[in-house]
Every structure is written in structure tokens, then in C-alpha cells.
Design an enzyme around this catalytic site. Structure first.
Site, mmCIF file in Angstrom:
data_model
loop_
_atom_site.group_PDB
_atom_site.id
_atom_site.type_symbol
_atom_site.label_atom_id
_atom_site.label_comp_id
_atom_site.label_asym_id
_atom_site.label_seq_id
_atom_site.Cartn_x
_atom_site.Cartn_y
_atom_site.Cartn_z
ATOM 1 N N LYS A 96 0.839 -1.210 0.000
ATOM 2 C CA LYS A 96 0.000 0.000 0.000
ATOM 3 C C LYS A 96 0.869 1.253 0.000
ATOM 4 O O LYS A 96 0.617 2.190 -0.750
ATOM 5 C CB LYS A 96 -0.877 0.040 1.263
ATOM 6 C CG LYS A 96 -2.155 -0.740 1.146
ATOM 7 C CD LYS A 96 -2.854 -0.769 2.504
ATOM 8 C CE LYS A 96 -3.816 -1.919 2.557
ATOM 9 N NZ LYS A 96 -4.145 -2.382 3.894
ATOM 10 N N GLN A 103 -5.217 -1.392 9.756
ATOM 11 C CA GLN A 103 -5.077 -2.732 9.186
ATOM 12 C C GLN A 103 -5.719 -3.778 10.095
ATOM 13 O O GLN A 103 -5.470 -3.825 11.294
ATOM 14 C CB GLN A 103 -3.584 -3.042 8.977
ATOM 15 C CG GLN A 103 -3.289 -4.363 8.301
ATOM 16 C CD GLN A 103 -3.718 -4.445 6.846
ATOM 17 O OE1 GLN A 103 -3.804 -3.436 6.148
ATOM 18 N NE2 GLN A 103 -4.001 -5.650 6.387
ATOM 19 N N ASP A 124 -11.695 2.684 4.032
ATOM 20 C CA ASP A 124 -12.101 1.281 3.960
ATOM 21 C C ASP A 124 -13.616 1.150 3.804
ATOM 22 O O ASP A 124 -14.105 0.084 3.429
ATOM 23 C CB ASP A 124 -11.719 0.563 5.269
ATOM 24 C CG ASP A 124 -10.429 -0.222 5.156
ATOM 25 O OD1 ASP A 124 -10.123 -0.725 4.062
ATOM 26 O OD2 ASP A 124 -9.744 -0.345 6.193
HETATM 27 N N1 GUN Z 1 -6.828 -6.627 6.060
HETATM 28 C C1 GUN Z 1 -6.923 -7.315 4.884
HETATM 29 N N2 GUN Z 1 -7.561 -6.583 3.960
HETATM 30 C C2 GUN Z 1 -7.886 -5.408 4.547
HETATM 31 C C3 GUN Z 1 -8.551 -4.233 4.087
HETATM 32 O O1 GUN Z 1 -8.996 -4.118 2.944
HETATM 33 N N3 GUN Z 1 -8.676 -3.231 5.014
HETATM 34 C C4 GUN Z 1 -8.198 -3.338 6.284
HETATM 35 N N4 GUN Z 1 -8.385 -2.310 7.103
HETATM 36 N N5 GUN Z 1 -7.581 -4.409 6.740
HETATM 37 C C5 GUN Z 1 -7.417 -5.441 5.863
#
Ligand code: GUN
Length: 300
Positions: free
Chosen positions: A54, A98, A121
Site C-alpha cells: 500500500k 489494518q 475502507d
Molecule cells: N486486512 C486485509 N484486507 C484489509 C482491508 O482491505 N482493510 C483493512 N483495514 N484491513 C485489511
């Protein structure tokens, strides 16, 4: 018939380059650089890989990337204080905590402490409610990516029969709401659905998001249907040598590709779209925070 392969890698690269063009204009015309903050608690290896990727792609599209890496035994109070500081920082337009969080932390509480306008998100209860009532919101990244690929394939989704297999808050439920918003007739199926094969056979669009490797075989697919495979499952691959593993989706690719009109592969289908849509959401959040119109084609 052999299905058209929907190339998510190429599609995601195209979304990121559109985002990057908008960022150039935001900087030049308004002096604004979007900022995305990612909060990682602990050292879960899969999460570390995600966060690194990311960060790299955020910088590539010209945004500022801020990472907060917190100790595994960070208290809820300290984590909430970090989120609060990011909520109040005008240079931060998107916040992602996360998941999964370590067990001693209440995920719902933490997610709902993020300012809804910065919740890239789309997991905050306000954004879930806005999506459920057809109002503009931040939309979860993976379903948004699936929607973009389906719109690109069909043009209009109006009147199509869509079956979403899986009812998670992160994918299944928001996916169903997005498809309904585009006037599909939507069925949410799951592990307790009666006659699951027959339900799936009615679909023009099948979105598989159950987290069970290769669960949907080709003889459940209506000829010509479009199959979107959200699953990413790591399974043993003895045919590749002792101890070798491979990634497979929630559909049996080989048999589904014989029947479907189009299909997303695993890897290289939906997966790359998630981060591309996170960047699109960060751009949207930045535009909204500054009273500018949301970028066309990059939102729901
Ligand atoms: N963990 C795995 N995929 C995601 C996601 O798309 N967002 C978040 N916040 N955590 C994750």
C-alpha cells in the site's frame, strides 16, 4: 466456450494511473496533496506485506503515505489516541487501520472511532448505513473494484441476475448493496443456502466471496455468465513439488472458465483492484474534504 479473462492487474494499473492524473491536477490547481495514513498494530506477516505494498503504490500515484507501526501490546486507549490525532490532522485525508487487530483490541470500537469522511475502507457504521440507504459514502475497496470491472464488462448492469456467494461485512453484504444500486436483481447466498448450485445457475453475475478454496464448480455456472472470484486461498500444490503451495480462488477456475462468458483469475483478478480502489477512495475523500467534485468513474 472459453471465457474471456478479466485482467485485474491491467485494470488496477489503469485505475491507479487515473488516480495519479487527478493527483497531479489537485497539486497544480489547488496545492493539495492527498495523504493516506495506515495504522498497523503488531507484526502479522501478511499484514506487513499488504502495508508495504500500500505504501509503495500510494507514493507511486503522488500521494503522501504515512505509516504508524504500533507494538503488538498497544493498549486500546493508545490506539484510539493515534486515530484521534489522524482524524484531526488536515494533511491526512484517508485513514486505514489494518485488520485483523490483536485479540485484546475491539475492532468495531476502533473502526468506528475513525472520522467517517476519512474512512477509506468504508467500514465505519455511518458509511455502512449510507451505502445501505443509497447515499454517497466511502465504499469498501474490494466490492468497489468488482463493481468497476463488472460495469466495464457489461456497460449497464440493470436488470441482470446477480448472486453473491458469501455474506461478510467486508465483501458479501456491500457487494450485494452495490449491485442493487446498479439495478441488478440480487441474491445473497451462503453456506446454509438451500440448493446452492441451482441458485448460482440462475445468475448472469456470480461473485464468489466465501473463503473456501475452489468451492464453485463449472457446472454451477450458467453458460456465458460473468464470474468474479474474490477468494484468495493458499493450498498445497504437491504437483509443483514437495511442500509447494499455490493460490486459488473460491471458484474452480479450470471448469468455470469452460462455461463462463468472462472470469477473473486468481491471482491477478480482483486482488490488485483492492489497493487501486483504496487509492481511488483516498482521492475521493480528498476531493470531498475540499469541496471539489468526486472523480468520475472512480466512485460507486
Ligand atoms: N486486512 C486485509 N484486507 C484489509 C482491508 O482491505 N482493510 C483493512 N483495514 N484491513 C485489511
Amino acid at each position: 466456450m472459453s471465457a474471456q479473462i478479466i485482467d485485474g492487474k491491467e485494470f488496477a494499473a489503469n485505475v491507479r494511473s487515473q488516480v495519479a492524473e487527478h493527483v497531479v491536477r489537485l497539486k497544480a490547481d489547488h496545492g493539495i496533496t492527498p495523504g493516506l495514513a495506515v495504522v498497523l498494530v503488531g507484526e502479522d506477516p501478511a499484514s506487513q506485506v499488504y502495508v508495504r505494498s500500500k505504501g509503495k503504490l500510494t507514493v507511486e500515484v503522488g500521494m503522501n503515505s504515512i505509516e504508524h507501526k504500533l507494538d503488538i501490546d498497544t493498549s486500546e486507549t493508545d490506539l484510539l489516541a493515534v486515530v484521534d490525532q489522524l482524524n484531526n490532522d488536515p494533511a491526512i485525508h484517508g485513514i486505514l487501520v489494518q485488520l485483523p487487530l490483536p485479540k485484546h483490541l475491539n475492532e468495531d470500537l476502533v473502526i468506528n472511532s475513525i472520522a467517517p469522511a476519512k474512512d477509506v475502507d468504508g467500514f465505519h457504521i455511518s458509511n455502512v448505513g449510507l451505502l445501505g440507504t443509497g447515499q454517497s459514502s466511502m465504499v469498501p475497496c474490494t466490492p468497489l473494484g468488482c463493481l468497476m470491472m463488472l460495469r466495464d464488462h457489461f456497460g449497464s448492469l440493470s436488470g441482470l441476475d446477480a448472486v453473491v456467494v458469501g455474506r461478510s461485512n467486508i465483501v458479501g453484504k456491500p457487494m450485494a448493496l452495490l449491485l442493487l444500486g446498479d439495478s441488478c436483481t440480487v441474491t445473497i447466498a451462503h453456506s446454509r443456502t438451500k440448493d446452492l448450485p441451482d441458485v448460482v445457475r440462475r445468475a448472469d453475475i456470480v461473485v464468489a466471496a466465501v473463503g473456501r478454496p475452489e468451492m464453485v464448480p463449472g457446472d454451477w455456472i450458467k453458460p456465458g455468465a460473468v464470474v468474479v472470484d474474490v477468494g484468495i486461498n493458499r493450498i498445497a500444490a504437491p504437483e509443483r513439488g514437495e511442500g509447494k503451495m499455490k493460490l486459488v480462488g473460491d471458484v474452480d477456475y479450470a471448469s468455470c472458465a469452460q462455461v463462463a462468458g468472462a472470469i477473473t483469475p486468481v491471482p491477478g483478478g480482483v486482488g490488485p483492484m483492492t489497493i487501486a480502489c483504496l487509492l481511488a477512495n483516498t482521492l475521493t475523500a480528498t476531493c470531498r474534504a475540499n469541496g471539489l467534485p468526486a472523480p468520475e468513474g472512480l466512485t460507486a
